[in-house]
Scaffold this motif. Sequence first.
Motif, PDB file in Angstrom:
ATOM      1  N   THR A  36     -11.886   0.493  -9.564  1.00 14.06           N
ATOM      2  CA  THR A  36     -10.550   0.557  -8.889  1.00 14.06           C
ATOM      3  C   THR A  36     -10.726   2.094  -8.173  1.00 14.06           C
ATOM      4  OG1 THR A  36      -9.812   2.165 -10.817  1.00 14.06           O
ATOM      5  CG2 THR A  36      -9.282  -0.231 -10.795  1.00 14.06           C
ATOM      6  N   CYS A  46      -9.798  -1.214   2.337  1.00  8.92           N
ATOM      7  CA  CYS A  46      -8.910  -1.605   1.683  1.00  8.92           C
ATOM      8  C   CYS A  46      -8.841  -3.134   1.646  1.00  8.92           C
ATOM      9  CB  CYS A  46      -7.604  -1.023   1.907  1.00  8.92           C
ATOM     10  SG  CYS A  46      -7.080   0.883   1.848  1.00  8.92           S
ATOM     11  N   ILE A  64      -3.480   4.903  -1.134  1.00 10.96           N
ATOM     12  CA  ILE A  64      -4.644   5.696  -0.219  1.00 10.96           C
ATOM     13  C   ILE A  64      -4.011   7.222  -0.494  1.00 10.96           C
ATOM     14  CG2 ILE A  64      -5.643   6.164   1.703  1.00 10.96           C
ATOM     15  CD1 ILE A  64      -3.764   2.947   1.500  1.00 10.96           C
ATOM     16  N   TYR A 121       0.387  -4.972   6.068  1.00 13.56           N
ATOM     17  CA  TYR A 121       0.290  -4.594   4.648  1.00 13.56           C
ATOM     18  C   TYR A 121       2.015  -3.946   4.700  1.00 13.56           C
ATOM     19  CZ  TYR A 121      -4.337  -4.001   3.420  1.00 13.56           C
ATOM     20  OH  TYR A 121      -5.691  -4.584   2.831  1.00 13.56           O
ATOM     21  N   ALA A 180       0.952  -0.895   0.109  1.00 11.65           N
ATOM     22  CA  ALA A 180       0.063  -0.125  -0.092  1.00 11.65           C
ATOM     23  C   ALA A 180       0.861   1.279   0.059  1.00 11.65           C
ATOM     24  CB  ALA A 180      -0.880   0.035   1.359  1.00 11.65           C
ATOM     25  N   CYS A 186      -3.948   4.496 -11.402  1.00 15.16           N
ATOM     26  CA  CYS A 186      -4.592   3.254 -10.901  1.00 15.16           C
ATOM     27  C   CYS A 186      -5.393   2.599 -11.596  1.00 15.16           C
ATOM     28  CB  CYS A 186      -5.295   3.536  -9.560  1.00 15.16           C
ATOM     29  SG  CYS A 186      -4.146   4.269  -8.228  1.00 15.16           S
ATOM     30  N   ARG A 231     -11.707  -3.878  -0.646  1.00 16.23           N
ATOM     31  CA  ARG A 231     -11.502  -3.260  -2.016  1.00 16.23           C
ATOM     32  C   ARG A 231     -12.504  -2.563  -2.346  1.00 16.23           C
ATOM     33  NH1 ARG A 231      -6.621  -4.723  -5.839  1.00 16.23           N
ATOM     34  NH2 ARG A 231      -4.815  -4.830  -4.479  1.00 16.23           N
ATOM     35  N   ASN A 241      -0.189  -2.234  -4.676  1.00 14.65           N
ATOM     36  CA  ASN A 241      -1.495  -2.843  -5.200  1.00 14.65           C
ATOM     37  C   ASN A 241      -2.735  -1.937  -4.634  1.00 14.65           C
ATOM     38  OD1 ASN A 241       0.403  -5.268  -3.560  1.00 14.65           O
ATOM     39  ND2 ASN A 241      -0.326  -5.853  -5.589  1.00 14.65           N
ATOM     40  N   ILE A 242      -2.397  -0.914  -3.782  1.00 13.82           N
ATOM     41  CA  ILE A 242      -3.349   0.106  -3.274  1.00 13.82           C
ATOM     42  C   ILE A 242      -2.775   1.247  -2.877  1.00 13.82           C
ATOM     43  CG2 ILE A 242      -4.642   0.570  -1.308  1.00 13.82           C
ATOM     44  CD1 ILE A 242      -5.126  -2.546  -0.645  1.00 13.82           C
ATOM     45  N   VAL A 262      -4.862  -0.870  -9.850  1.00 14.72           N
ATOM     46  CA  VAL A 262      -4.656  -0.636  -8.439  1.00 14.72           C
ATOM     47  C   VAL A 262      -6.064  -0.106  -7.728  1.00 14.72           C
ATOM     48  CG1 VAL A 262      -3.199   0.782  -7.024  1.00 14.72           C
ATOM     49  CG2 VAL A 262      -2.348  -0.360  -9.209  1.00 14.72           C
ATOM     50  N   TYR A 263      -6.152  -0.375  -6.510  1.00 20.96           N
ATOM     51  CA  TYR A 263      -7.130   0.137  -6.050  1.00 20.96           C
ATOM     52  C   TYR A 263      -6.805   1.727  -5.294  1.00 20.96           C
ATOM     53  CZ  TYR A 263     -10.792   0.504  -2.174  1.00 20.96           C
ATOM     54  OH  TYR A 263     -11.860   0.967  -1.361  1.00 20.96           O
TER      55      TYR A 263
END
Length: 285
Positions: free
Chosen positions: A142, A203, A56, A25, A3, A89, A206, A53-54, A94-95
Amino acid sequence: MKAAVIGANGQLGTDLAAALEQESYDVARITHADLEIGDPAAVRTVLGQVRPNIVINTAAMHNVEACEQEPERAYQVNSIGARALAQYCAENGVYLLHVSTDYVFDGKKKKPYVETDAPLPLNVYGNSKVAGESFVLSTGDTGAVLRVSGIYGTNKCRAKGGLNFVQLMLKLADEREEVRVVDDEILTPTNTIDIARQVVRLCDARAPGLFHGTAHGQCSWYRFAQEIFSLAGKGVRLLPARPGEFPAKVPRPSYSVLENQALKSLGLDVMSDWESGLKRYLSTR
C-alpha cells in the motif's frame, strides 16, 4: 477514484491536485489548516471523513535550517506524520504515495544515486525524511515513496520566502548588474508540473516501493542560473561564487543527482530532461 492531496496549497501540491483533476480524479485538497499530519489522531479523523482511495503526501517540514533548530518538530512532521498516514492507509487498503528528498544522501558517491543505494543523511531534515520513508515502505503493497530533487513551480515556496530558485534569479537579474552563484553543488532541477505528471502515472499503476522521480541530467546551481538567464533573455553578468562566499549553515550534499532506475524498470518514467522542464516553466510566466 478519490485522491487526497496533503499539502495541496504548496509548491508541488498545487500542481499535483490540478494534474489529478485533469485525469478525472475526484481530489480532496487538504492543507495545513485542515490537517496537522504530526497529530496521528487528526490524521485518522480527517482521512476517515474524506475516505480516499489514494493519498499523496507532499506536506513536510523542509526548511533545512529550521529542522536543525527544531529537530523534535522535524521528526514529528516528517517521520511521525508519515507513520500515521502509512498506518491508516495500510489498515484501510488505501494507496499512499509519500514524497521524499535527495537530501537522504551525503553526496560522496559523485555519480547518480539509485534506489538501492544506502541513505546517509548529513542533517536533521534528511534523517527525519529517511525515518518517514521507512514507515511508509514497511506497509508493503500500500505504500510508495518518490524522492525528488531541486523542485521549482509556479506556486509560492513558503520555506524559501515565497521565491523558488528560478524566481529568485529573475528577481536578482532585474535588480543587479552582477549575480554570483555557487558552482560546486550538483543536482537535477525539476519542474513541479513534471513531477505531478509522474505522480499521476504512479497512482494510475498503484505501484508500491521506492522510486526516484527527477528530471534527467544534472547541473550545478551556477549552470542552472546560466540557463535561466539565457532562456529569459537576461543580460546580467553571472559569475561563479568565490570559495566560502555563501557558507552553508547546515551540512548539505554537494552532489545529489538521482537516477530514475526503478521507474524505468517498470516502464513508468515520464520525466524529461531538466532543460526542457525549465523551458516549459519559463514559457508559462
